[in-house]
Structure formats: structure tokens, C-alpha cells
Scaffold this active site. Structure first.
Site, PDB file in Angstrom:
ATOM      1  N   ASP A 193       0.732  -1.516   0.151  1.00 39.70           N
ATOM      2  CA  ASP A 193      -0.292   0.029   0.129  1.00 39.70           C
ATOM      3  C   ASP A 193       0.544   1.307   0.472  1.00 39.70           C
ATOM      4  OD1 ASP A 193      -2.474   1.636  -0.031  1.00 39.70           O
ATOM      5  OD2 ASP A 193      -1.842   1.654   2.622  1.00 39.70           O
ATOM      6  N   GLU A 253      -0.994  -1.269  -4.865  1.00 38.00           N
ATOM      7  CA  GLU A 253      -1.897  -0.285  -5.024  1.00 38.00           C
ATOM      8  C   GLU A 253      -2.562   0.444  -6.035  1.00 38.00           C
ATOM      9  OE1 GLU A 253      -5.351   1.489  -1.795  1.00 38.00           O
ATOM     10  OE2 GLU A 253      -3.649   3.176  -2.936  1.00 38.00           O
ATOM     11  N   ASP A 274      -2.670   1.027   7.152  1.00 41.30           N
ATOM     12  CA  ASP A 274      -1.885   1.200   5.627  1.00 41.30           C
ATOM     13  C   ASP A 274      -1.663  -0.374   5.807  1.00 41.30           C
ATOM     14  OD1 ASP A 274      -1.066   4.143   4.648  1.00 41.30           O
ATOM     15  OD2 ASP A 274      -1.035   3.763   7.194  1.00 41.30           O
TER      16      ASP A 274
END
Length: 179
Positions: A7, A68, A141
Site C-alpha cells: 500500500d 495499489e 496501511d
């Protein structure tokens, strides 16, 4: 399949490793955050992200890195930092010959919770449940990185079948034109 989920972020870059196959219980092998000081210059922050991701790659030896996909946000500075951290993760994987898969936030949320509009708490709760953890990973996160890895493990079989079908169709179409 062993997947490192990333992330991306400059201040906090979530990382998590999940192992398993679609349709079977998954196992978390590690979760954490690569942190950089907000007051450091950009080059040093990117270097710190690289060094952190390299440590995770060394320690866990994933078969794939799921990152991501950066999407447009209202804050240009935030999206730039996210994109730069994302590029570092992809570069680290490419340097080692590890495939990279990009997933949008809504794809990840839909895969893990059933809704592409789920909030961070819902994602954290489902990651906790799916990986049989005693508590949601913190900060968010870290949970998001695990969700990315889970999303890829679950989506990979369908994506592979789709890619094979497209390749087969393309090969037949090409063969038909040359015959």
C-alpha cells in the site's frame, strides 16, 4: 502462492505477505509499515522506501508483488508521493524479476469485503477475519497491504484464465489471417 502486498505511501508504506490459494484458508506471513520522516528530502525518503521493500523481499521471497494502483486524489502532493512510492515498489520487484500486479482500491475493497465502497474499518475487520488474526493490523496501511495480497490471490486464477483466452483468441485470429 506467496504475495507481497504494498500500500504505497511516502510517510507510511504498508507491506504485508500472504500465502495461499483461492478457495483455501490464507496465512499471513508478515505485516508492517515502512516509515519515512516527513521532514526528510524526497530522495532520502524514496531511498528509505526502497530499502524497506528490499528487506521485505529478502525476508519473504514472494512470487508476486501486488501494488495499489494510484488513482487521482484531490491533493496533488499526496498522489505524487503515492505514485513515487508505488514506482519504487515496482522497480524493486522488476529488479528481481518478480511479476507485479496492480489493483485499484475499489477492486481490493470489493474482493475482501464484497463492496467496492467499504471503509477502512470494514477492510481491517475482514482482513482480520480472513487471516484469523486476533486484532486488525495497525495502522490501516498495514491492513490495506494484506488486503491487496488477498485480493490478488483470489483474483489471479480468473485473471490467468482471461489472459489465456485472449492469447488463444489472438493466436487463432492471427493464424486465420495468414492461412
Amino acid at each position: 502462492m506467496r504475495v507481497l502486498g504494498v500500500d504505497p505511501g511516502l510517510t507510511r508504506c504498508g507491506v504485508g505477505v500472504v500465502e495461499g490459494v483461492a478457495g483455501r484458508p490464507l496465512t499471513m506471513l508478515g505485516v508492517g509499515v515502512v516509515r519515512t520522516p516527513a521532514d526528510a528530502d524526497l530522495g532520502h525518503r524514496l531511498l528509505a522506501v526502497e530499502q524497506g521493500i528490499e528487506r521485505w523481499l529478502d525476508e519473504h521471497r514472494p512470487e508476486l508483488v501486488a501494488v495499489e494502483r494510484v488513482f487521482s486524489q484531490h491533493n496533488v502532493r499526496t498522489v505524487m508521493g503515492t505514485a513515487q512510492a508505488s514506482a519504487v515498489a515496482m522497480l524493486c520487484a522488476a529488479r528481481r524479476g518478480i511479476p507485479v500486479a496492480l489493483h485499484t482500491p475499489s477492486e481490493v475493497k470489493a474482493a475482501v469485503t464484497g463492496s467496492g465502497r467499504a471503509d477502512k474499518a470494514q477492510v481491517g475487520a475482514m482482513v482480520t477475519r480472513l487471516l484469523r488474526l486476533s486484532a486488525p493490523p495497525r495502522p490501516a496501511d498495514a491492513a490495506d497491504a494484506l488486503a491487496l495480497a488477498i485480493c490478488h490471490i483470489w483474483r489471479a486464477p480468473a485473471q490467468n484464465r482471461l489472459q489465456q483466452a485472449v492469447a488463444l483468441h489472438t493466436a487463432h485470429a492471427t493464424k486465420g489471417r495468414t492461412a
